[in-house]
Design a protein around this motif. Structure first.
Motif, mmCIF file in Angstrom:
data_model
loop_
_atom_site.group_PDB
_atom_site.id
_atom_site.type_symbol
_atom_site.label_atom_id
_atom_site.label_comp_id
_atom_site.label_asym_id
_atom_site.label_seq_id
_atom_site.Cartn_x
_atom_site.Cartn_y
_atom_site.Cartn_z
ATOM 1 N N ASP A 115 -1.560 7.272 30.493
ATOM 2 C CA ASP A 115 -1.009 7.347 29.231
ATOM 3 C C ASP A 115 -1.148 9.106 28.890
ATOM 4 O OD1 ASP A 115 -0.681 4.703 28.795
ATOM 5 O OD2 ASP A 115 -2.531 4.499 27.479
ATOM 6 N N GLU A 116 -2.060 9.578 29.371
ATOM 7 C CA GLU A 116 -1.950 11.062 29.192
ATOM 8 C C GLU A 116 -0.775 11.903 29.993
ATOM 9 O OE1 GLU A 116 -5.702 12.293 30.698
ATOM 10 O OE2 GLU A 116 -6.921 11.648 28.979
ATOM 11 N N LEU A 117 -0.442 11.321 31.311
ATOM 12 C CA LEU A 117 0.769 11.821 31.795
ATOM 13 C C LEU A 117 1.955 11.467 31.166
ATOM 14 C CD1 LEU A 117 -0.454 11.118 35.277
ATOM 15 C CD2 LEU A 117 -0.385 13.321 34.628
ATOM 16 N N ALA A 118 2.183 10.327 30.573
ATOM 17 C CA ALA A 118 3.398 9.865 29.935
ATOM 18 C C ALA A 118 3.439 10.654 28.656
ATOM 19 C CB ALA A 118 3.297 8.261 29.681
ATOM 20 N N ALA A 119 2.447 10.899 28.045
ATOM 21 C CA ALA A 119 2.514 11.747 26.708
ATOM 22 C C ALA A 119 3.290 12.995 27.041
ATOM 23 C CB ALA A 119 1.181 11.787 26.126
ATOM 24 N N ARG A 120 3.158 13.614 28.002
ATOM 25 C CA ARG A 120 3.747 14.810 28.291
ATOM 26 C C ARG A 120 5.511 15.169 28.401
ATOM 27 N NH1 ARG A 120 0.014 16.605 33.414
ATOM 28 N NH2 ARG A 120 -2.048 16.327 32.357
ATOM 29 N N PHE A 121 6.035 13.609 28.403
ATOM 30 C CA PHE A 121 7.251 13.397 28.749
ATOM 31 C C PHE A 121 8.245 12.798 27.602
ATOM 32 C CE2 PHE A 121 5.180 13.862 32.900
ATOM 33 C CZ PHE A 121 6.065 14.600 33.504
ATOM 34 N N GLN A 122 9.202 13.014 27.637
ATOM 35 C CA GLN A 122 10.184 12.102 26.437
ATOM 36 C C GLN A 122 10.728 11.147 27.379
ATOM 37 O OE1 GLN A 122 10.435 13.131 23.267
ATOM 38 N NE2 GLN A 122 8.987 14.559 24.047
ATOM 39 N N LEU A 123 11.396 10.208 26.707
ATOM 40 C CA LEU A 123 11.793 8.901 27.220
ATOM 41 C C LEU A 123 13.092 9.184 28.008
ATOM 42 C CD1 LEU A 123 11.600 6.415 24.304
ATOM 43 C CD2 LEU A 123 10.012 6.447 26.430
ATOM 44 N N ASP A 124 13.614 10.144 27.639
ATOM 45 C CA ASP A 124 14.998 10.670 28.646
ATOM 46 C C ASP A 124 14.916 11.355 29.600
ATOM 47 O OD1 ASP A 124 16.769 9.052 26.955
ATOM 48 O OD2 ASP A 124 17.357 10.490 25.632
ATOM 49 N N ASP A 125 13.506 11.981 29.718
ATOM 50 C CA ASP A 125 13.178 12.870 30.903
ATOM 51 C C ASP A 125 13.119 11.967 32.289
ATOM 52 O OD1 ASP A 125 12.577 15.019 29.267
ATOM 53 O OD2 ASP A 125 10.534 14.818 29.374
ATOM 54 N N THR A 126 13.803 12.531 33.324
ATOM 55 C CA THR A 126 13.965 11.899 34.604
ATOM 56 C C THR A 126 13.150 12.542 35.699
ATOM 57 O OG1 THR A 126 15.784 13.434 35.242
ATOM 58 C CG2 THR A 126 16.273 11.097 33.966
ATOM 59 N N PHE A 127 12.727 11.905 36.721
ATOM 60 C CA PHE A 127 12.076 12.506 37.936
ATOM 61 C C PHE A 127 12.681 11.423 38.957
ATOM 62 C CE2 PHE A 127 10.177 8.475 35.852
ATOM 63 C CZ PHE A 127 9.897 7.743 36.709
#
Length: 169
Positions: A115-127
């Motif tokens: 959850d901490e990691l996900a909070a750093r990104f926006q929904l449209d961010d890609t990896f």
């Protein structure tokens, strides 16, 4: 089974809150399904011929969380804890009743970090997903994990019912 672990998702909210809410709902459903059992019951393979057990599902989903959020999304080094070339199903096959409580604690910590990691990104961010072509978005990751948990929570229903007769909703 106690429902103290269960967190209902919001019914009217923004997309991010809904996705996080449904993921949290399924995570807490898994904890609900394993609550109140002994280590021996948690490692019991109650739906033959499957090697699945309730703690095996917890261990498996710990690995799934680490792979998707830690290794793929955040690009952080994260080696599997239970899977090896020698034991590709080690999350199920090597479960130890004496470690069940630690496995549950590890799961909770992995979820918190995810959850901490996900909070750093926006929904449209890609990896880039290791070993797979193409880009993946955080939105895809949420949807995939919700599907993964929902499927395995269905397995947990069968396992739990065979252990002590309790069923969920």
């Amino acid at each position: 089974m106690t429902t103290e672990f269960r967190v209902d998702p919001p019914t009217a909210a923004g997309e991010r809150e809904l996705l996080q809410g449904f993921l949290d709902f399924h995570r807490s459903t898994l904890l609900w399904k394993v609550s109140g059992l002994t280590g021996e019951q948690l490692v019991q393979r109650s739906v033959e011929p499957s090697s699945m057990s309730l703690i095996g599902l917890v261990r498996h989903l710990s690995e799934v969380e680490k792979y998707w959020f830690h290794r793929a999304l955040a690009q952080a080094p994260s080696e599997p804890k239970f899977w090896t070339d020698e034991h590709p199903d080690g999350d199920f096959d090597l479960a130890d009743p004496a470690r069940a409580e630690q496995d549950l604690q590890d799961f909770r910590e992995i979820v918190r970090t995810s959850d901490e990691l996900a909070a750093r990104f926006q929904l449209d961010d890609t990896f880039a997903r290791p070993g797979h072509p193409g880009d993946y978005s955080l939105r895809y990751l949420y949807l995939h994990l919700i599907e993964e948990y929902a499927r395995h929570n269905g397995h947990a229903d069968f396992l739990r019912e065979r252990i002590d007769g309790l069923t969920g909703e």
